[in-house]
Scaffold this motif. Sequence first.
Motif, short mmCIF file in Angstrom:
data_model
loop_
_atom_site.label_atom_id
_atom_site.label_comp_id
_atom_site.label_asym_id
_atom_site.label_seq_id
_atom_site.Cartn_x
_atom_site.Cartn_y
_atom_site.Cartn_z
N MET A 45 0.85 -1.19 0.00
CA MET A 45 0.00 0.00 0.00
C MET A 45 0.89 1.25 0.00
SD MET A 45 -3.66 0.02 1.90
CE MET A 45 -3.02 -0.60 3.41
N THR A 46 0.42 2.28 -0.67
CA THR A 46 1.25 3.47 -0.78
C THR A 46 1.25 4.27 0.53
OG1 THR A 46 -0.65 4.61 -1.66
CG2 THR A 46 0.96 3.79 -3.25
N THR A 47 2.40 4.89 0.77
CA THR A 47 2.55 5.75 1.93
C THR A 47 2.21 7.18 1.54
OG1 THR A 47 4.25 4.34 2.87
CG2 THR A 47 4.22 6.60 3.60
N GLU A 48 1.42 7.83 2.38
CA GLU A 48 1.05 9.22 2.11
C GLU A 48 1.54 10.10 3.24
OE1 GLU A 48 -3.15 9.43 1.70
OE2 GLU A 48 -3.20 7.81 0.22
N GLN A 49 1.70 11.39 2.91
CA GLN A 49 2.07 12.35 3.94
C GLN A 49 0.85 13.16 4.35
OE1 GLN A 49 4.62 15.66 3.11
NE2 GLN A 49 5.88 15.27 4.90
N ARG A 50 0.71 13.42 5.63
CA ARG A 50 -0.43 14.21 6.10
C ARG A 50 0.04 15.31 7.06
NH1 ARG A 50 -5.28 11.07 5.66
NH2 ARG A 50 -5.04 10.39 3.51
N THR A 51 -0.69 16.40 7.04
CA THR A 51 -0.47 17.47 8.01
C THR A 51 -1.73 17.59 8.88
OG1 THR A 51 0.84 18.63 6.34
CG2 THR A 51 0.19 19.89 8.29
N PHE A 52 -1.57 17.38 10.17
CA PHE A 52 -2.70 17.52 11.09
C PHE A 52 -2.54 18.79 11.94
CE2 PHE A 52 -2.68 12.77 10.69
CZ PHE A 52 -3.96 12.61 10.22
N ALA A 53 -3.64 19.49 12.14
CA ALA A 53 -3.68 20.59 13.11
C ALA A 53 -4.53 20.11 14.28
CB ALA A 53 -4.27 21.83 12.47
N VAL A 54 -3.99 20.17 15.48
CA VAL A 54 -4.65 19.60 16.65
C VAL A 54 -4.80 20.69 17.71
CG1 VAL A 54 -4.59 17.70 18.31
CG2 VAL A 54 -3.39 17.46 16.13
N LEU A 55 -6.03 20.95 18.10
CA LEU A 55 -6.29 21.96 19.13
C LEU A 55 -6.33 21.28 20.49
CD1 LEU A 55 -6.94 25.05 19.15
CD2 LEU A 55 -9.34 24.41 19.40
N VAL A 56 -5.46 21.71 21.40
CA VAL A 56 -5.36 21.03 22.70
C VAL A 56 -5.39 22.04 23.85
CG1 VAL A 56 -3.97 19.12 21.79
CG2 VAL A 56 -2.82 21.14 22.72
N ASP A 57 -5.73 21.53 25.05
CA ASP A 57 -5.57 22.35 26.25
C ASP A 57 -4.08 22.56 26.48
OD1 ASP A 57 -8.22 22.71 27.03
OD2 ASP A 57 -8.29 20.74 28.00
N ASN A 58 -3.74 23.79 26.79
CA ASN A 58 -2.35 24.15 27.02
C ASN A 58 -1.97 23.83 28.47
OD1 ASN A 58 0.11 25.34 27.00
ND2 ASN A 58 -0.65 27.44 26.90
N THR B 120 0.83 21.47 15.23
CA THR B 120 0.84 21.16 13.80
C THR B 120 1.82 20.01 13.61
OG1 THR B 120 0.44 23.48 13.32
CG2 THR B 120 1.17 22.11 11.48
N LEU B 121 1.36 18.88 13.10
CA LEU B 121 2.32 17.78 12.94
C LEU B 121 2.21 17.12 11.59
CD1 LEU B 121 1.09 14.67 13.55
CD2 LEU B 121 1.06 15.54 15.87
N GLU B 122 3.35 16.74 11.06
CA GLU B 122 3.41 16.05 9.78
C GLU B 122 3.81 14.61 10.03
OE1 GLU B 122 3.86 19.61 6.64
OE2 GLU B 122 5.45 18.10 6.61
N THR B 123 3.08 13.71 9.42
CA THR B 123 3.36 12.29 9.60
C THR B 123 3.12 11.59 8.27
OG1 THR B 123 2.80 10.31 10.89
CG2 THR B 123 0.99 11.80 10.38
N SER B 124 3.61 10.36 8.15
CA SER B 124 3.35 9.62 6.92
C SER B 124 3.02 8.18 7.27
CB SER B 124 4.56 9.69 5.99
OG SER B 124 5.71 9.27 6.67
N GLY B 125 2.28 7.53 6.39
CA GLY B 125 1.90 6.14 6.61
C GLY B 125 0.88 5.72 5.57
N THR B 126 0.41 4.50 5.67
CA THR B 126 -0.64 4.04 4.77
C THR B 126 -1.94 4.74 5.17
OG1 THR B 126 -1.23 2.23 6.25
CG2 THR B 126 0.44 1.76 4.58
N PRO B 127 -2.92 4.82 4.26
CA PRO B 127 -4.19 5.46 4.60
C PRO B 127 -4.81 4.89 5.87
CG PRO B 127 -4.08 5.04 2.24
CD PRO B 127 -2.85 4.43 2.83
N ILE B 128 -4.67 3.58 6.09
CA ILE B 128 -5.26 2.96 7.28
C ILE B 128 -4.57 3.45 8.55
CG2 ILE B 128 -5.53 0.76 8.52
CD1 ILE B 128 -5.96 -0.54 5.71
N VAL B 129 -3.25 3.50 8.52
CA VAL B 129 -2.50 4.00 9.68
C VAL B 129 -2.87 5.45 9.97
CG1 VAL B 129 -0.19 4.72 10.45
CG2 VAL B 129 -0.53 2.41 9.57
N LEU B 130 -2.97 6.26 8.90
CA LEU B 130 -3.26 7.68 9.08
C LEU B 130 -4.65 7.90 9.69
CD1 LEU B 130 -1.71 8.98 5.74
CD2 LEU B 130 -0.85 9.41 8.05
N GLU B 131 -5.61 7.08 9.26
CA GLU B 131 -6.96 7.17 9.81
C GLU B 131 -6.93 6.79 11.29
OE1 GLU B 131 -9.16 8.54 7.96
OE2 GLU B 131 -10.64 8.45 9.60
#
Lengths: 168, 168
Positions: free
Chosen positions: B1-14, B51-62
């Motif tokens: 399966m192909t690996t994709e790169q994703r950028t997530f923005a996550v709002l958290v309590d500081n 803000t984090l960038e990660t990569s993986g298969t679509p299943i891992v990213l989900e």
Amino acid sequence: MTTEQRTFAVLVDNEPGVLARVVGLFAGRGYNISSLTVTEVDHELGLSRITLETSGTPIVLEHVKNLLQRLVPVHSVADLTSFGPSVRRELALLKVSGVDKNRVESLRIADIFKAEVVDAGLEHFIFQIHGEPEHIDRFVDLMRQLGMVDISRTGVAAISRGPEVLLK
Amino acid sequence: MTTEQRTFAVLVDNEPGVLARVVGLFAGRGYNISSLTVTEVDHELGLSRITLETSGTPIVLEHVKNLLQRLVPVHSVADLTSFGPSVRRELALLKVSGVDKNRVESLRIADIFKAEVVDAGLEHFIFQIHGEPEHIDRFVDLMRQLGMVDISRTGVAAISRGPEVLLK
């Protein structure tokens, strides 16, 4: 006792879990990290450099440095502050929504702060700004008042002035 | 399966330990974080944006996205990639030592890459560069060959193009 700010450069093995251990060291003791950035320094040797800013009393800061030095994947810890002046730079992206006066004012302020427009719509701008973190703080404070709806800041990259090589 | 790169923005309590939990979530499963930056978004509400960038298969990213959403101090998670094109920017500081030809060549390359000299000595320069992370990668590759002795990169700040507000 007075609280001081420090910038540490930490050379670590680039392996899964290193960041978790460094961050956990602070979290477990309630110590504060005001900025943290990570760079892969040498892909072949598998080395990364963590730049982190923290504040505390001199005793706490000395303790933090010792704890960092004792972490297994840590090769060396340099206190950038102790090397004299250093270059500290950060970058931020801000989305500002607004019409009429606010819209004009946001462009005016951006111009003064040497921020650049990297995306524009009829009711929004995305500004890019870089410089010392305190410069960005001031810009963000103003943009909050003019309709800032999203922001992403990088945290601080830092390097000592002069020819020294900190980490080996 | 192909690996994709994703950028997530996550709002958290500081709050102390949030970063450790987010980073630990990745480390514990051997998932990779290629870039991570943190911004205080609202001091009064005590909110930060990771803000984090990660990569993986679509299943891992989900899976990653679901895990993030279930973490207690997380308010919301946005997949920036799913909002169409986004603005991604990084900043780096590089110290390059050299004399004669290498020194001249490093200035020439810096000029082409629109990097700026922020400190200079008789045998070193400190360059500041910003732009898309891939632009910085290329500059770093060249500077390694010309005597780079230190580097600090910030990691990626990212924001969606267009007027949308990602995180509420």
